[in-house]
Design an enzyme around this catalytic site. Sequence first.
Site, mmCIF file in Angstrom:
data_model
loop_
_atom_site.group_PDB
_atom_site.id
_atom_site.type_symbol
_atom_site.label_atom_id
_atom_site.label_comp_id
_atom_site.label_asym_id
_atom_site.label_seq_id
_atom_site.Cartn_x
_atom_site.Cartn_y
_atom_site.Cartn_z
ATOM 1 C CG HIS A 1 50.188 61.081 57.517
ATOM 2 N ND1 HIS A 1 50.260 59.874 56.856
ATOM 3 C CD2 HIS A 1 48.862 61.382 57.602
ATOM 4 C CE1 HIS A 1 49.032 59.460 56.561
ATOM 5 N NE2 HIS A 1 48.173 60.346 57.010
ATOM 6 C CB CYS B 1 45.751 61.519 60.074
ATOM 7 S SG CYS B 1 45.177 61.045 58.447
#
Length: 363
Positions: free
Chosen positions: A254, A159
């Site tokens: 993120h 990710c």
Amino acid sequence: MVVTKIKIGVLGATGAVGQIYIKLLANHPWFEIVDVAASPQSAGKTYYNAVKDKWLQDIFVPENVRNLVVRDVQDYTKLPKDLGFVFSAVEMPKKEDIKAVEDRYAEMGIPVVSNNSVHRWTPDVPMLIAEINPDHTKIIPIQQKKHDWKGFIVVKPNCSLQSYLTAIFALEKAGFKVDKLIITTLQAVSGAGYPGVPSLDMIDNIVPYIGGEEEKTEKEPLKILGKIQGDGIVNDESIKISATCTRVPVVDGHTASINVKFKDKVPSKEEILQIWKEFKGIPQELNLPLAPKQPIIYLDDDNRPQPRKDRMNDKGMAITVGRLRKDPVFDWKFIALSHNTIRGAAGGGILNAELLKAQGYIK
Ligand code: NAP
């Protein structure tokens, strides 16, 4: 018209990523969940009872799965018939156990669309970001022949690199070859699964190390940007990446700060913004159900992107970038953000499965 949906399973359905699969697939036009599997501790319980104390989502447990009985991931005798494929979001103490599980499903003729890292470096397993390397699925028949599998395995990358790699790829595709990247990530706590990092380590704090993450951020892009050669995917070694990965007290999303050095031609700011605005991949051309309409969204405000405000752009599937400015050491620098459990995990996995269906690999 009655539409027959493909029957699917979710391995690791009770975990942080598994729950997002359940949420995103509740009303999917092509796929219908008929099987939920997890650890022996959850097996035998209804899905609702297995997750009720650790359900993290902002909707109630969807009705289509609430009463399904959870199967042990390794109980192959209870597998429903006619399973089109499974998503794998399983976590086990030993990586070789996860590999054995995924291999077994592929061997039994059940394609595996995985979030796990165990097969990311298997040369004949494609590591897909649907907008970047949809052609890597051409390795699937080679993989099946080599392992004597009726099914197959595809994986999605870590990710941490989803937020910036599409933006970098768009520039490369437009002819501006990248030489070096310095990446600093600020990663959300949901990236560590459930229950994840203890609250006393995370509140009022930043953790400057995530085990294995920097290596993944530096190496996985090279396979994604690579090419099929012979019976494997060969890395594109022309880009050098240096990564620092940190954990920050954000629930989802993120963020990454990126410094870019180009090989020869350096694009102007106007060119970069135009390239990002116009970038479309195969998922957009095919109008896949979960594809973001505009994969890269640029925000002009100096204080964006921000995880809380921008992670859900286009169902959590778009990459949001901002703060493009000159870098006095490299050429350009910018900030990028993506939703780690949606675009970076379950949503990315679903988009890969939609691509595989559109390409005829899953039926
Ligand atoms: P998680 O919250 O810890 O969930 C793990 C899942 O695996 C649960 O369903 C759990 O079932 C099951 N499980 C645990 N031990 C098992 C066993 N011995 N046998 C069978 N099933 C078992 O982890 P996660 O964050 O969802 O991550 C799942 C996978 O996705 C990992 O490989 C992770 O690296 C990857 N990933 C995560 C993210 C993210 O942002 N979180 C992003 C990309 C990729 P029980 O509930 O029954 O224990």
